[in-house]
Scaffold this motif. Sequence first.
Motif, PDB file in Angstrom:
ATOM      1  N   GLN A  74      31.351 -34.577 -27.092  1.00  0.00           N
ATOM      2  CA  GLN A  74      30.644 -33.878 -28.164  1.00  0.00           C
ATOM      3  C   GLN A  74      29.256 -33.415 -27.698  1.00  0.00           C
ATOM      4  OE1 GLN A  74      30.677 -36.734 -31.364  1.00  0.00           O
ATOM      5  NE2 GLN A  74      32.802 -36.282 -31.945  1.00  0.00           N
ATOM      6  N   PHE A  75      28.592 -34.314 -27.000  1.00  0.00           N
ATOM      7  CA  PHE A  75      27.257 -33.943 -26.479  1.00  0.00           C
ATOM      8  C   PHE A  75      27.359 -32.817 -25.446  1.00  0.00           C
ATOM      9  CE2 PHE A  75      25.958 -38.492 -27.565  1.00  0.00           C
ATOM     10  CZ  PHE A  75      25.370 -38.112 -28.764  1.00  0.00           C
ATOM     11  N   GLU A  76      28.408 -32.855 -24.624  1.00  0.00           N
ATOM     12  CA  GLU A  76      28.588 -31.795 -23.624  1.00  0.00           C
ATOM     13  C   GLU A  76      28.843 -30.441 -24.301  1.00  0.00           C
ATOM     14  OE1 GLU A  76      30.454 -34.356 -19.868  1.00  0.00           O
ATOM     15  OE2 GLU A  76      31.775 -33.269 -21.247  1.00  0.00           O
ATOM     16  N   HIS A  77      29.633 -30.478 -25.403  1.00  0.00           N
ATOM     17  CA  HIS A  77      29.874 -29.234 -26.133  1.00  0.00           C
ATOM     18  C   HIS A  77      28.570 -28.694 -26.739  1.00  0.00           C
ATOM     19  CE1 HIS A  77      31.976 -26.255 -28.506  1.00  0.00           C
ATOM     20  NE2 HIS A  77      31.388 -26.731 -29.617  1.00  0.00           N
ATOM     21  N   ALA A  78      27.795 -29.586 -27.322  1.00  0.00           N
ATOM     22  CA  ALA A  78      26.509 -29.178 -27.893  1.00  0.00           C
ATOM     23  C   ALA A  78      25.571 -28.661 -26.810  1.00  0.00           C
ATOM     24  CB  ALA A  78      25.870 -30.343 -28.638  1.00  0.00           C
ATOM     25  N   LEU A  79      25.644 -29.295 -25.637  1.00  0.00           N
ATOM     26  CA  LEU A  79      24.805 -28.857 -24.521  1.00  0.00           C
ATOM     27  C   LEU A  79      25.196 -27.457 -24.061  1.00  0.00           C
ATOM     28  CD1 LEU A  79      22.629 -29.469 -22.396  1.00  0.00           C
ATOM     29  CD2 LEU A  79      24.418 -30.515 -20.973  1.00  0.00           C
ATOM     30  N   ASP A  80      26.490 -27.183 -24.015  1.00  0.00           N
ATOM     31  CA  ASP A  80      26.939 -25.845 -23.631  1.00  0.00           C
ATOM     32  C   ASP A  80      26.410 -24.793 -24.608  1.00  0.00           C
ATOM     33  OD1 ASP A  80      28.274 -26.831 -21.441  1.00  0.00           O
ATOM     34  OD2 ASP A  80      30.220 -26.949 -22.464  1.00  0.00           O
ATOM     35  N   GLN A  81      26.477 -25.101 -25.913  1.00  0.00           N
ATOM     36  CA  GLN A  81      25.970 -24.171 -26.911  1.00  0.00           C
ATOM     37  C   GLN A  81      24.459 -23.956 -26.756  1.00  0.00           C
ATOM     38  OE1 GLN A  81      27.272 -25.982 -30.606  1.00  0.00           O
ATOM     39  NE2 GLN A  81      29.102 -24.687 -30.687  1.00  0.00           N
ATOM     40  N   THR A  82      23.758 -25.061 -26.539  1.00  0.00           N
ATOM     41  CA  THR A  82      22.303 -24.974 -26.402  1.00  0.00           C
ATOM     42  C   THR A  82      21.915 -24.148 -25.180  1.00  0.00           C
ATOM     43  OG1 THR A  82      22.035 -27.124 -27.485  1.00  0.00           O
ATOM     44  CG2 THR A  82      20.182 -26.307 -26.148  1.00  0.00           C
ATOM     45  N   GLN A  83      22.596 -24.386 -24.082  1.00  0.00           N
ATOM     46  CA  GLN A  83      22.291 -23.621 -22.870  1.00  0.00           C
ATOM     47  C   GLN A  83      22.623 -22.140 -23.049  1.00  0.00           C
ATOM     48  OE1 GLN A  83      24.538 -25.831 -19.928  1.00  0.00           O
ATOM     49  NE2 GLN A  83      22.767 -27.144 -19.438  1.00  0.00           N
ATOM     50  N   GLY A  84      23.685 -21.840 -23.811  1.00  0.00           N
ATOM     51  CA  GLY A  84      24.004 -20.447 -24.103  1.00  0.00           C
ATOM     52  C   GLY A  84      22.903 -19.796 -24.939  1.00  0.00           C
ATOM     53  N   GLN A  85      22.394 -20.557 -25.924  1.00  0.00           N
ATOM     54  CA  GLN A  85      21.306 -20.032 -26.748  1.00  0.00           C
ATOM     55  C   GLN A  85      20.034 -19.813 -25.914  1.00  0.00           C
ATOM     56  OE1 GLN A  85      21.045 -23.000 -29.792  1.00  0.00           O
ATOM     57  NE2 GLN A  85      22.766 -22.180 -30.980  1.00  0.00           N
TER      58      GLN A  85
END
Length: 225
Positions: A74-85
């Motif tokens: 879950q944290f990795e998914h959130a991290l991917d979104q954050t890095q995309g932003q």
Amino acid sequence: MSAGWGFGGWFGGGAASRKEAPKKAILSLRAQLEMLSKREKHLENQINEQDGIARKYVSTNKNAAKAALRRKKQFEHALDQTQGQIMSLEREIHSIETANINKETLEAMKNASKAMKEIHGGLTIDKVDQTMEDLREQHAIGEEIGEAITQSIATPGYDETELEDELEALQQEALDDKLMQTGHVPKDRVDALPTAPEGVKGKATAVTEDDEEEELRKLQAEMAM
């Protein structure tokens, strides 16, 4: 992107507000970028923590290990979104900065064009050509005036042959004086010299002989050196 970032300021308001709009938009984007960067670091720490828990319980407590891995995902998914932003915000900041530089460059070029027009004013090629032609005419007039002034104060005319004859007479006179001083007078010049009285003639002959003796002694002394 929301309108709260200030893009609306580009299309309305005065010149001052339009000039400040890019700065406000960039400040807003950078503030959001800073927040996302902090979130990125937090998520990375959470991922490392859950990975450590999963490794700790992998042999003793599989359920705990699976739960840790689930949270890690879950944290990795959130991290991917954050890095995309973060990437999107960086791209937008770069685009606004580039657009603002282009706008300022165009404004500078417009000002330069306006300044050139003001400098040239009503100047045209025909006017330039006419000015240059006037200058050439004035230069020609100046040359003619100079020549006229020079001719007006020039030395009056004279006979070149007369000057040559006078110069030749002066040269001959100087030569005769020199020959009289040395006592060596060529025969053709002796006949031309005026005849002196007998007493004066004898005295002149004696002076000539003394001069010859003196020259002879000088010559002998030079040869003995």
